[in-house]
Design a protein around this motif. Structure first.
Motif, mmCIF file in Angstrom:
data_model
loop_
_atom_site.group_PDB
_atom_site.id
_atom_site.type_symbol
_atom_site.label_atom_id
_atom_site.label_comp_id
_atom_site.label_asym_id
_atom_site.label_seq_id
_atom_site.Cartn_x
_atom_site.Cartn_y
_atom_site.Cartn_z
ATOM 1 N N SER A 159 0.818 -1.214 0.000
ATOM 2 C CA SER A 159 0.000 0.000 0.000
ATOM 3 C C SER A 159 0.854 1.268 0.000
ATOM 4 O O SER A 159 0.512 2.243 -0.667
ATOM 5 N N ALA A 160 1.966 1.286 0.723
ATOM 6 C CA ALA A 160 2.829 2.475 0.744
ATOM 7 C C ALA A 160 3.378 2.772 -0.653
ATOM 8 O O ALA A 160 3.488 3.930 -1.055
ATOM 9 N N VAL A 161 3.698 1.726 -1.399
ATOM 10 C CA VAL A 161 4.190 1.907 -2.765
ATOM 11 C C VAL A 161 3.061 2.390 -3.666
ATOM 12 O O VAL A 161 3.264 3.269 -4.511
ATOM 13 N N LEU A 162 1.860 1.856 -3.501
ATOM 14 C CA LEU A 162 0.713 2.316 -4.283
ATOM 15 C C LEU A 162 0.467 3.805 -4.069
ATOM 16 O O LEU A 162 0.206 4.549 -5.023
ATOM 17 N N ILE A 163 0.560 4.244 -2.829
ATOM 18 C CA ILE A 163 0.364 5.658 -2.521
ATOM 19 C C ILE A 163 1.426 6.497 -3.200
ATOM 20 O O ILE A 163 1.126 7.530 -3.823
ATOM 21 N N THR A 164 2.675 6.065 -3.112
ATOM 22 C CA THR A 164 3.770 6.800 -3.749
ATOM 23 C C THR A 164 3.584 6.864 -5.259
ATOM 24 O O THR A 164 3.756 7.920 -5.877
#
Length: 73
Positions: free
Chosen positions: A42-47
């Motif tokens: 999820s952190a990568v998706l947000i980025t």
């Protein structure tokens, strides 16, 4: 599943290596994201959504509308 992250990357004429550096991961890991061999955290998706200025729903294929929702900030 994540063909849109490849399309978004290619639209900006970026290499997988350049995207991997932005995300602080290896090129091999990024390649696995694009190929659907590894789920994108999820952190990568947000980025990625912030970088490409699209919604996470668009990246995930839940909508064909890349427009982001208005920020609550």
């Amino acid at each position: 599943m994540y063909t849109r992250i490849r399309d978004l990357r290619e639209d900006k004429d970026l290499t997988q290596q350049q995207m991997a550096e932005l995300l602080h991961i290896t090129q091999a890991t990024y390649s696995r994201y694009e190929n659907g061999n590894l789920d994108v955290p999820s952190a990568v998706l947000i980025t990625l959504a912030n970088f490409h200025k699209v919604s996470i729903d668009y990246i995930l294929g839940q909508t064909d509308n890349p427009k982001r929702y208005p920020s609550k900030n």
